[in-house]
Design a protein around this motif. Sequence first.
Motif, PDB file in Angstrom:
ATOM      1  N   PRO A 108       0.823  -1.218   0.000  1.00 20.16           N
ATOM      2  CA  PRO A 108       0.000   0.000   0.000  1.00 20.16           C
ATOM      3  C   PRO A 108       0.857   1.269   0.000  1.00 20.16           C
ATOM      4  O   PRO A 108       2.028   1.249   0.355  1.00 20.16           O
ATOM      5  N   ASP A 109       0.232   2.352  -0.401  1.00 20.79           N
ATOM      6  CA  ASP A 109       0.890   3.670  -0.441  1.00 20.79           C
ATOM      7  C   ASP A 109       2.122   3.676  -1.333  1.00 20.79           C
ATOM      8  O   ASP A 109       3.081   4.413  -1.085  1.00 20.79           O
ATOM      9  N   ASN A 110       2.094   2.856  -2.369  1.00 16.23           N
ATOM     10  CA  ASN A 110       3.191   2.863  -3.338  1.00 16.23           C
ATOM     11  C   ASN A 110       2.816   3.801  -4.481  1.00 16.23           C
ATOM     12  O   ASN A 110       1.840   3.564  -5.192  1.00 16.23           O
ATOM     13  N   PRO A 111       3.561   4.883  -4.686  1.00 15.23           N
ATOM     14  CA  PRO A 111       3.165   5.869  -5.705  1.00 15.23           C
ATOM     15  C   PRO A 111       3.142   5.313  -7.115  1.00 15.23           C
ATOM     16  O   PRO A 111       2.334   5.737  -7.939  1.00 15.23           O
ATOM     17  N   TYR A 112       4.032   4.354  -7.395  1.00 14.12           N
ATOM     18  CA  TYR A 112       4.020   3.776  -8.745  1.00 14.12           C
ATOM     19  C   TYR A 112       2.743   2.991  -8.990  1.00 14.12           C
ATOM     20  O   TYR A 112       2.126   3.118 -10.062  1.00 14.12           O
ATOM     21  N   LEU A 113       2.330   2.183  -8.025  1.00 11.89           N
ATOM     22  CA  LEU A 113       1.109   1.403  -8.185  1.00 11.89           C
ATOM     23  C   LEU A 113      -0.115   2.307  -8.267  1.00 11.89           C
ATOM     24  O   LEU A 113      -1.055   2.040  -9.020  1.00 11.89           O
ATOM     25  N   ILE A 114      -0.099   3.386  -7.499  1.00 16.35           N
ATOM     26  CA  ILE A 114      -1.214   4.337  -7.553  1.00 16.35           C
ATOM     27  C   ILE A 114      -1.296   4.973  -8.939  1.00 16.35           C
ATOM     28  O   ILE A 114      -2.370   5.099  -9.524  1.00 16.35           O
ATOM     29  N   SER A 115      -0.144   5.349  -9.494  1.00 17.20           N
ATOM     30  CA  SER A 115      -0.117   5.921 -10.842  1.00 17.20           C
ATOM     31  C   SER A 115      -0.532   4.895 -11.887  1.00 17.20           C
ATOM     32  O   SER A 115      -1.184   5.234 -12.884  1.00 17.20           O
ATOM     33  N   LEU A 116      -0.152   3.646 -11.653  1.00 21.02           N
ATOM     34  CA  LEU A 116      -0.508   2.585 -12.599  1.00 21.02           C
ATOM     35  C   LEU A 116      -2.027   2.399 -12.655  1.00 21.02           C
ATOM     36  O   LEU A 116      -2.608   2.224 -13.736  1.00 21.02           O
ATOM     37  N   LYS A 117      -2.671   2.461 -11.509  1.00 23.22           N
ATOM     38  CA  LYS A 117      -4.134   2.355 -11.496  1.00 23.22           C
ATOM     39  C   LYS A 117      -4.762   3.562 -12.182  1.00 23.22           C
ATOM     40  O   LYS A 117      -5.770   3.429 -12.905  1.00 23.22           O
ATOM     41  N   ALA A 118      -4.185   4.739 -11.982  1.00 21.40           N
ATOM     42  CA  ALA A 118      -4.696   5.933 -12.651  1.00 21.40           C
ATOM     43  C   ALA A 118      -4.592   5.793 -14.167  1.00 21.40           C
ATOM     44  O   ALA A 118      -5.504   6.194 -14.905  1.00 21.40           O
ATOM     45  N   ARG A 119      -3.496   5.219 -14.646  1.00 19.00           N
ATOM     46  CA  ARG A 119      -3.341   5.004 -16.086  1.00 19.00           C
ATOM     47  C   ARG A 119      -4.400   4.058 -16.619  1.00 19.00           C
ATOM     48  O   ARG A 119      -4.957   4.280 -17.707  1.00 19.00           O
ATOM     49  N   ALA A 120      -4.680   3.016 -15.867  1.00 17.32           N
ATOM     50  CA  ALA A 120      -5.715   2.071 -16.298  1.00 17.32           C
ATOM     51  C   ALA A 120      -7.077   2.764 -16.380  1.00 17.32           C
ATOM     52  O   ALA A 120      -7.855   2.534 -17.315  1.00 17.32           O
ATOM     53  N   LEU A 121      -7.368   3.618 -15.416  1.00 19.15           N
ATOM     54  CA  LEU A 121      -8.635   4.347 -15.434  1.00 19.15           C
ATOM     55  C   LEU A 121      -8.684   5.330 -16.608  1.00 19.15           C
ATOM     56  O   LEU A 121      -9.758   5.563 -17.190  1.00 19.15           O
ATOM     57  N   GLU A 122      -7.539   5.912 -16.960  1.00 15.97           N
ATOM     58  CA  GLU A 122      -7.500   6.772 -18.141  1.00 15.97           C
ATOM     59  C   GLU A 122      -7.858   5.981 -19.398  1.00 15.97           C
ATOM     60  O   GLU A 122      -8.597   6.461 -20.269  1.00 15.97           O
ATOM     61  N   TRP A 123      -7.338   4.763 -19.493  1.00 16.37           N
ATOM     62  CA  TRP A 123      -7.661   3.919 -20.629  1.00 16.37           C
ATOM     63  C   TRP A 123      -9.157   3.597 -20.667  1.00 16.37           C
ATOM     64  O   TRP A 123      -9.775   3.590 -21.735  1.00 16.37           O
ATOM     65  N   ARG A 124      -9.716   3.328 -19.506  1.00 18.20           N
ATOM     66  CA  ARG A 124     -11.145   3.024 -19.469  1.00 18.20           C
ATOM     67  C   ARG A 124     -11.964   4.242 -19.869  1.00 18.20           C
ATOM     68  O   ARG A 124     -12.969   4.117 -20.587  1.00 18.20           O
ATOM     69  N   ALA A 125     -11.559   5.421 -19.407  1.00 15.14           N
ATOM     70  CA  ALA A 125     -12.257   6.642 -19.798  1.00 15.14           C
ATOM     71  C   ALA A 125     -12.156   6.866 -21.306  1.00 15.14           C
ATOM     72  O   ALA A 125     -13.137   7.230 -21.961  1.00 15.14           O
ATOM     73  N   TYR A 126     -10.965   6.651 -21.844  1.00 12.14           N
ATOM     74  CA  TYR A 126     -10.763   6.822 -23.285  1.00 12.14           C
ATOM     75  C   TYR A 126     -11.627   5.843 -24.081  1.00 12.14           C
ATOM     76  O   TYR A 126     -12.224   6.211 -25.108  1.00 12.14           O
ATOM     77  N   SER A 127     -11.720   4.609 -23.617  1.00 14.62           N
ATOM     78  CA  SER A 127     -12.505   3.594 -24.312  1.00 14.62           C
ATOM     79  C   SER A 127     -13.995   3.871 -24.233  1.00 14.62           C
ATOM     80  O   SER A 127     -14.754   3.431 -25.100  1.00 14.62           O
ATOM     81  N   ASN A 128     -14.410   4.581 -23.203  1.00 10.36           N
ATOM     82  CA  ASN A 128     -15.833   4.893 -23.031  1.00 10.36           C
ATOM     83  C   ASN A 128     -16.184   6.293 -23.518  1.00 10.36           C
ATOM     84  O   ASN A 128     -17.152   6.892 -23.051  1.00 10.36           O
ATOM     85  N   GLY A 129     -15.385   6.825 -24.415  1.00  8.76           N
ATOM     86  CA  GLY A 129     -15.699   8.119 -24.988  1.00  8.76           C
ATOM     87  C   GLY A 129     -15.369   9.295 -24.102  1.00  8.76           C
ATOM     88  O   GLY A 129     -16.011  10.347 -24.205  1.00  8.76           O
ATOM     89  N   GLY A 130     -14.368   9.140 -23.246  1.00 14.72           N
ATOM     90  CA  GLY A 130     -13.949  10.247 -22.381  1.00 14.72           C
ATOM     91  C   GLY A 130     -14.816  10.401 -21.151  1.00 14.72           C
ATOM     92  O   GLY A 130     -15.223  11.521 -20.811  1.00 14.72           O
ATOM     93  N   ALA A 131     -15.112   9.292 -20.483  1.00 14.57           N
ATOM     94  CA  ALA A 131     -15.969   9.332 -19.292  1.00 14.57           C
ATOM     95  C   ALA A 131     -15.317  10.178 -18.205  1.00 14.57           C
ATOM     96  O   ALA A 131     -14.207   9.887 -17.752  1.00 14.57           O
TER      97      ALA A 131
END
Length: 258
Positions: A108-131
């Motif tokens: 927990p509290d690992n900044p790299y893992l937190i950023s990695l999850k943020a990147r995944a959410l960016e991909w999901r937003a992009y795939s859903n038309g910019g959610a």
Amino acid sequence: MLTSAAPKRHRQGEGRVQGHGRRRRTRRAPWYRTLFTTIPASRLAATAAALVVLVGLCFHAGAMGLAHLQAMHAEHAMERWQVRGKVESERSMGDALASIDRAMQLHPDNPYLISLKARALEWRAYSNGGAAKDYLQALTLYREAARLRPIWPDTRAEIINVKLNLGQQDPELDNLVQRAHQLGPYTPAVHNAIVRAELARGNTTSELLQTHLLRGVQDHRSRGQVLQLVESYNQQDAACQLLSQNQDLKYRPRFCQS
């Protein structure tokens, strides 16, 4: 007479039994009892503490190793999405997020893992038309990663990109651009983010744009995306004018050669 005589060793054994009885064996104390009685208590306490620390380090190393494996699974998925230009499926997205969550439970509290999850959410937003919901959650995660790793320039670049995706051109964006420039003046992600931010806001003559446009074109790691940004904002003429001011530039974009 011969038959009544016993072998010599038997006769000697009888004498020991009758005269003196059997010898008793001396029982030695266990080695650990001797160890504990001969070593000072202070040294024993220090040894015990060292063992506790060693066990803790082994557990921590094991947790980090498992977290790394989970993170690698998510990274490989995002590499495939990058090649395809989209998320393969909802299942692929779910598996990647689940792997990251398991890694974050282990570390927990690992900044790299937190950023990695943020990147995944960016991909999901992009795939859903910019959610916006996913972009906002990614923005929150990137801010947490920046808090945990305050001098990492890539995180500032990621925040700039998410804010631009959300249309948040505000004073915070100005501060992020300046801070990213200070932390990563030669970082490829910073080149891309600042060039995008300046072009999006119409700052085509700014010193920051000229600096990071030039450095972004010179660096092969960021050159492709920087030129793509220039073309997407239809600012080829402005870019060529800025680049022409540097006589030492060895690479000239194609749209500047026509």
